[in-house]
Every structure is written in structure tokens, then in C-alpha cells.
Design an enzyme around this catalytic site. Sequence first.
Site, PDB file in Angstrom:
ATOM      1  N   ASN A   9       0.873  -1.170   0.000  1.00 27.13           N
ATOM      2  CA  ASN A   9       0.000   0.000   0.000  1.00 27.13           C
ATOM      3  C   ASN A   9       0.910   1.219   0.000  1.00 27.13           C
ATOM      4  O   ASN A   9       1.465   1.582   1.034  1.00 27.13           O
ATOM      5  CB  ASN A   9      -0.897  -0.024   1.246  1.00 27.13           C
ATOM      6  CG  ASN A   9      -1.726   1.236   1.383  1.00 27.13           C
ATOM      7  OD1 ASN A   9      -1.797   2.049   0.460  1.00 27.13           O
ATOM      8  ND2 ASN A   9      -2.365   1.406   2.536  1.00 27.13           N
ATOM      9  N   LYS A  11       0.179   4.226  -0.341  1.00 32.08           N
ATOM     10  CA  LYS A  11      -0.460   5.419   0.213  1.00 32.08           C
ATOM     11  C   LYS A  11      -0.189   6.617  -0.709  1.00 32.08           C
ATOM     12  O   LYS A  11      -0.158   6.439  -1.924  1.00 32.08           O
ATOM     13  CB  LYS A  11       0.015   5.657   1.646  1.00 32.08           C
ATOM     14  CG  LYS A  11      -0.133   4.380   2.492  1.00 32.08           C
ATOM     15  CD  LYS A  11       0.012   4.583   3.955  1.00 32.08           C
ATOM     16  CE  LYS A  11      -0.193   3.247   4.668  1.00 32.08           C
ATOM     17  NZ  LYS A  11      -0.174   3.373   6.122  1.00 32.08           N
ATOM     18  N   HIS A  94      -9.623   1.537   4.201  1.00 34.48           N
ATOM     19  CA  HIS A  94      -8.388   1.654   4.983  1.00 34.48           C
ATOM     20  C   HIS A  94      -8.628   2.586   6.177  1.00 34.48           C
ATOM     21  O   HIS A  94      -9.389   3.556   6.070  1.00 34.48           O
ATOM     22  CB  HIS A  94      -7.259   2.198   4.101  1.00 34.48           C
ATOM     23  CG  HIS A  94      -5.927   2.126   4.775  1.00 34.48           C
ATOM     24  ND1 HIS A  94      -5.503   3.084   5.664  1.00 34.48           N
ATOM     25  CD2 HIS A  94      -4.953   1.186   4.732  1.00 34.48           C
ATOM     26  CE1 HIS A  94      -4.308   2.739   6.126  1.00 34.48           C
ATOM     27  NE2 HIS A  94      -3.953   1.590   5.586  1.00 34.48           N
ATOM     28  N   GLU A  96      -6.981   4.904   7.376  1.00 33.61           N
ATOM     29  CA  GLU A  96      -6.710   6.322   7.114  1.00 33.61           C
ATOM     30  C   GLU A  96      -7.890   6.977   6.400  1.00 33.61           C
ATOM     31  O   GLU A  96      -8.170   8.160   6.618  1.00 33.61           O
ATOM     32  CB  GLU A  96      -5.401   6.464   6.308  1.00 33.61           C
ATOM     33  CG  GLU A  96      -4.189   6.218   7.197  1.00 33.61           C
ATOM     34  CD  GLU A  96      -2.992   5.605   6.492  1.00 33.61           C
ATOM     35  OE1 GLU A  96      -2.907   5.647   5.257  1.00 33.61           O
ATOM     36  OE2 GLU A  96      -2.116   5.064   7.212  1.00 33.61           O
ATOM     37  N   GLU A 166      -5.938  -4.772  10.235  1.00 37.29           N
ATOM     38  CA  GLU A 166      -4.906  -3.789  10.533  1.00 37.29           C
ATOM     39  C   GLU A 166      -5.237  -3.057  11.827  1.00 37.29           C
ATOM     40  O   GLU A 166      -6.036  -2.100  11.815  1.00 37.29           O
ATOM     41  CB  GLU A 166      -4.811  -2.762   9.397  1.00 37.29           C
ATOM     42  CG  GLU A 166      -4.465  -3.372   8.057  1.00 37.29           C
ATOM     43  CD  GLU A 166      -3.816  -2.357   7.134  1.00 37.29           C
ATOM     44  OE1 GLU A 166      -2.667  -2.583   6.746  1.00 37.29           O
ATOM     45  OE2 GLU A 166      -4.440  -1.327   6.829  1.00 37.29           O
ATOM     46  N   GLY A 172       2.091   2.281  10.680  1.00 36.53           N
ATOM     47  CA  GLY A 172       3.065   3.364  10.549  1.00 36.53           C
ATOM     48  C   GLY A 172       3.744   3.747  11.852  1.00 36.53           C
ATOM     49  O   GLY A 172       4.410   4.770  11.926  1.00 36.53           O
ATOM     50  N   SER A 212       2.900  -2.090  10.274  1.00 32.01           N
ATOM     51  CA  SER A 212       4.346  -2.189  10.521  1.00 32.01           C
ATOM     52  C   SER A 212       4.915  -3.579  10.236  1.00 32.01           C
ATOM     53  O   SER A 212       5.838  -4.034  10.899  1.00 32.01           O
ATOM     54  CB  SER A 212       4.680  -1.751  11.948  1.00 32.01           C
ATOM     55  OG  SER A 212       4.296  -0.403  12.150  1.00 32.01           O
TER      56      SER A 212
HETATM   57  P1  PGA Z   1       2.523   0.294   7.575  1.00 31.04           P
HETATM   58  O1  PGA Z   1       1.098   0.511   6.864  1.00 31.04           O
HETATM   59  O2  PGA Z   1       3.067  -1.005   7.034  1.00 31.04           O
HETATM   60  O3  PGA Z   1       3.345   1.482   7.160  1.00 31.04           O
HETATM   61  O4  PGA Z   1       2.280   0.235   9.035  1.00 31.04           O
HETATM   62  C1  PGA Z   1       0.221  -0.557   6.662  1.00 31.04           C
HETATM   63  C2  PGA Z   1      -1.059  -0.050   6.064  1.00 31.04           C
HETATM   64  O5  PGA Z   1      -1.535   1.009   6.484  1.00 31.04           O
HETATM   65  O6  PGA Z   1      -1.654  -0.684   5.166  1.00 31.04           O
END
Ligand code: PGA
Length: 250
Positions: A9, A11, A94, A96, A166, A172, A212
Site C-alpha cells: 500500500n 499510500k 483503509h 486512514e 490492521e 506506521g 508495521s
Molecule cells: P505500515 O502501513 O506497514 O506502514 O504500518 C500498513 C497499512 O496502512 O496498510
Amino acid sequence: MRKPIIAGNWKMNKTAAECRELVTALAPKIEGAKCDVVICVPFTDVALAAELVKGTDIAVGAQNIAWADSGAFTGEISAAMLKEAGATYVIIGHSERRQYFGETDKSVNARLVQALKNGFTPIVCVGELLAERESGETEKVCRTQVVGAFDGISAADAAKVVIAYEPVWAIGTGKTATDEQANETIGYIRSVVKELYGAAVADGMRIQYGGSMNAKNVAGLMAQPEIDGGLIGGASLKPDDFAIIVNTAK
Ligand code: PGA
């Protein structure tokens, strides 16, 4: 046996020029991958990425999809646009999107219906906030999100969906769920899918971990029986790290 699926992803990262660099570096490193590999790129990179992955085993996904076919929906992107650009996967819901852009279980459901109607493989994201985990609400939150996302969706369609679990506190932050925490919650999510659609759909459904996930912790997570892959943010922007993740998932 469920085939693992590793999805990057990106982003809001990577211009077209940077996309070219990343895909060109990544492709040779993951030749012969034993899992499904997807890169979910910004809309402006979809067509280019689809061109670049031709002849490789990498598929291209988008990070959202509108629920309507077309019309007055400023800032949205349609199924037809994504399809023509070459996307075959799409991330929906997601955290976010839920946190910063007002996405709800209802809008997630509407987008999921549209993605399925148009032949995409949706990756539906669910997961609890830190406060919710700490107050023992992880299962309740995941149940509500799964039930909401799949509202009105047939078993035949549900079987095409990938779920990404998630935990929001792990995204993140460098703070990964332990292998056991991730396995346990994914097992719980599978039990909810079983309630909704029966054992065959639940046993066949691929449920990823995300948050992460990186080159160092991938082996432990992938060794867990319920975890069928990963949705990878930060580490998917580094070709060496993403290749290790892909090549660990068998
Ligand atoms: P990350 O993001 O691996 O940077 O924690 C995962 C995601 O949001 O899909």
C-alpha cells in the site's frame, strides 16, 4: 490451502517517475514468488504501473473506488476508470480513509458492492484503535466492521474478497501486533465470516495482517496459521524490504 497474498500500500507516495524506478527495481527481485503480489498505487500511477508489470507476476491495485458508476462526485474515481487503467485490486476502508476522510462501514459497503460488481478483487480493511484494544473491544469493533462491510453481499461474492486486519495502533508506528495477537484476531474475524457465510467461504478467505509488517517480522507473522499474507505500507516503498516480505510468504 490458501495462497498467501502480499500487497503493498503505497499510500500517497511515489510520483510516476518514482513509480517507474520502484517497479523496475522490484520486479526482478521477486521473480518466481510463491504468493500473489499486488502493489496498490496512487491513482496517477495506476496506468503506468500496469504497463510496467506486464510480463511479471505483480498485479496492480488502487487505494479506493467510488460507489457510483459516474457523475457529480468530485475527487472520486470510478470502477471503469480504474479498470481501463489496468487495476485489478482495490483497497477499501483503509483506516486512514476512516480516520481522515469520513469513511464509514456504510460507505465501505457501498464501495465493496461496486468493486465486486466490476470484477475487482477488493482488499477490505478492518481493525481497532489503541483505546479499543485496551478496553477489550477489539473483537466487537472487528465484528461490526466486517458485518457492516459485507451487508447484502452474497456468499459467492464474499468468497472473492480479501480482508486485511490492521490494528490502527500498529500502522506506521513501528509497533507491530505480536504474532499471537494478530493470529488470534484474524482467527476471530474468520469466525465472523463463518457465521455470515459458512465454513467453506471462511476457510477459503484470505485474511492479511497489516501494521508495521517488515522484512524482520514477516517470518514470524507468516508462520501463524490464520495469517494469509500482509498489507504493507512503509516497507513496500523499499524494493529490497518488500522483496524479502514477498519471498518469505509461501
Ligand atoms: P505500515 O502501513 O506497514 O506502514 O504500518 C500498513 C497499512 O496502512 O496498510
